[in-house]
Design a protein around this motif. Structure first.
Motif, short mmCIF file in Angstrom:
data_model
loop_
_atom_site.label_atom_id
_atom_site.label_comp_id
_atom_site.label_asym_id
_atom_site.label_seq_id
_atom_site.Cartn_x
_atom_site.Cartn_y
_atom_site.Cartn_z
N VAL A 137 9.75 41.33 -39.70
CA VAL A 137 10.03 40.00 -39.13
C VAL A 137 10.46 40.14 -37.67
O VAL A 137 9.98 39.42 -36.79
CB VAL A 137 11.13 39.29 -39.95
CG1 VAL A 137 11.59 38.01 -39.22
CG2 VAL A 137 10.62 38.94 -41.33
N THR A 138 11.36 41.08 -37.41
CA THR A 138 11.84 41.29 -36.05
C THR A 138 10.71 41.71 -35.13
O THR A 138 10.59 41.22 -33.99
CB THR A 138 12.95 42.37 -36.04
OG1 THR A 138 14.06 41.88 -36.78
CG2 THR A 138 13.40 42.68 -34.63
N GLN A 139 9.87 42.62 -35.59
CA GLN A 139 8.77 43.08 -34.74
C GLN A 139 7.75 41.99 -34.46
O GLN A 139 7.18 41.93 -33.36
CB GLN A 139 8.09 44.30 -35.38
CG GLN A 139 8.96 45.54 -35.42
CD GLN A 139 9.48 45.94 -34.05
OE1 GLN A 139 8.72 45.99 -33.09
NE2 GLN A 139 10.77 46.23 -33.96
N ILE A 140 7.51 41.13 -35.43
CA ILE A 140 6.60 39.99 -35.21
C ILE A 140 7.17 39.08 -34.13
O ILE A 140 6.45 38.62 -33.23
CB ILE A 140 6.37 39.22 -36.52
CG1 ILE A 140 5.52 40.06 -37.48
CG2 ILE A 140 5.69 37.87 -36.25
CD1 ILE A 140 5.36 39.45 -38.85
N LEU A 141 8.47 38.81 -34.21
CA LEU A 141 9.11 37.97 -33.19
C LEU A 141 9.04 38.63 -31.82
O LEU A 141 8.75 37.98 -30.82
CB LEU A 141 10.57 37.71 -33.58
CG LEU A 141 10.79 36.81 -34.79
CD1 LEU A 141 12.27 36.79 -35.18
CD2 LEU A 141 10.29 35.40 -34.52
N LYS A 142 9.29 39.93 -31.78
CA LYS A 142 9.27 40.67 -30.52
C LYS A 142 7.89 40.64 -29.87
O LYS A 142 7.75 40.35 -28.67
CB LYS A 142 9.64 42.14 -30.78
CG LYS A 142 11.09 42.50 -30.77
CD LYS A 142 11.21 43.98 -31.09
CE LYS A 142 12.62 44.49 -30.97
NZ LYS A 142 13.10 44.50 -29.59
N LEU A 143 6.89 40.98 -30.66
CA LEU A 143 5.57 41.25 -30.11
C LEU A 143 4.67 40.02 -29.99
O LEU A 143 3.81 39.97 -29.10
CB LEU A 143 4.86 42.31 -30.97
CG LEU A 143 5.57 43.67 -31.05
CD1 LEU A 143 4.84 44.58 -32.03
CD2 LEU A 143 5.68 44.31 -29.69
#
Length: 217
Positions: free
Chosen positions: A91-97
Motif C-alpha cells: 500500500v505504501t509503495q503504491i502511494l509513493k510510486l
C-alpha cells in the motif's frame, strides 16, 4: 476485534496520543519548519543513534526477526506478521510510486537551507517522499508484536521503538513529519484491520503451525 483491541490497548492508547501531537505540529507549522528544527539538534551521538535506529523500519531487520520467529517460536505468527507486513508495505509503495510520485524529499525541498546537517555515510534519497515506508513497516511490525506478545512493559517498548524509527527518518532528512505521520497510520491501522480478518477467518489455523520450524520432524 474486541480481543485485538484488548491485547493492544496500551499500544493503541499511545498511538492515539502520538497522532495528536504531530497532528498539532502539522497544523501549526509550515512544511519544512519542524524538519529544520529537529535537524538543528544534531550531535555525533544523535547521528550515530538515529543512523542505527532507522533500521527498525528496514526490510532486512524485519526479515531477520521474522525468520527467527518462524524458526524458534511459531510458524503461524511469523507467517501472519510477514503477510500483513508485506500487504501494508505494498500500500505504501503504491502511494509513493503512483499516487504521490512527485513528492520531493527534504534534501531537495530544503536545498536552499544552508544549515542542514546530513549524516556522513548515509545515502540521502531525493524523491518519493510520501508516505514513509520505514515508518509504515516499523509501526506494523511492532503493533503486531504488541498483539502476539501482550505484556505491559513490552507494549511500551514496542511503541517506543516504532516512534524512534519514525523520528529517525525526519532527523536524517529522509522524510517530512507528514510522511512519518501517514506511515504510522497505514502501518498501525492497516495491521489492525488485516489482523481482524486473519482472526475472523481463522487463517493458518493448523495446530502444527503453532510450533517453531525447528521442532517439526
Amino acid at each position: 476485534m474486541k480481543e485485538i483491541l484488548q491485547q493492544t490497548r496500551i499500544f493503541l492508547v499511545l498511538f492515539a496520543c502520538y497522532l495528536l501531537i504531530p497532528g498539532f505540529i502539522l497544523l501549526m507549522t509550515a512544511k519544512g519548519q519542524f524538519e529544520i528544527w529537529l535537524n538543528s539538534f544534531h550531535t555525533t551521538y544523535f547521528d550515530n543513534f538515529f543512523y542505527w535506529v532507522t533500521y527498525f523500519g528496514d526490510g532486512f531487520f524485519a526479515a531477520f526477526l521474522l525468520i527467527g520467529l518462524i524458526l524458534f517460536f511459531s510458524i503461524r505468527k511469523g507467517l501472519i506478521i510477514t503477510g500483513i507486513l508485506l500487504a501494508v508495505s505494498v500500500v505504501t509503495q503504491i502511494l509513493k510510486l503512483f499516487v504521490f510520485p512527485t513528492m520531493d524529499r527534504p534534501s531537495v525541498y530544503l536545498k536552499d537551507v544552508l544549515e542542514l546537517h546530513f549524516v556522513k555515510g548515509l545515502e540521502i534519497h531525493t524523491s518519493n517522499s510520501f508516505p514513509s515506508g520505514h515508518t509504515t513497516q516499523a509501526f506494523c511490525l511492532f503493533f503486531l508484536f504488541s498483539y502476539y506478545y501482550a505484556n505491559r512493559s513490552m507494549n511500551y517498548l514496542f511503541f517506543l521503538l516504532a516512534v524512534l524509527a519514525g523520528i529517525s527518518r525526519v532527523y536524517l532528512l529522509q522524510h517530512f513529519l507528514i510522511d512519518i505521520y501517514a506511515g504510522a497510520v497505514i502501518g498501525s491501522l492497516g495491521s489492525l484491520i488485516l489482523l481482524f480478518y486473519v482472526n475472523k477467518y481463522n487463517l493458518l489455523s493448523s495446530p502444527a503451525l503453532n510450533k517453531p520450524l525447528i521442532s517439526i520432524r
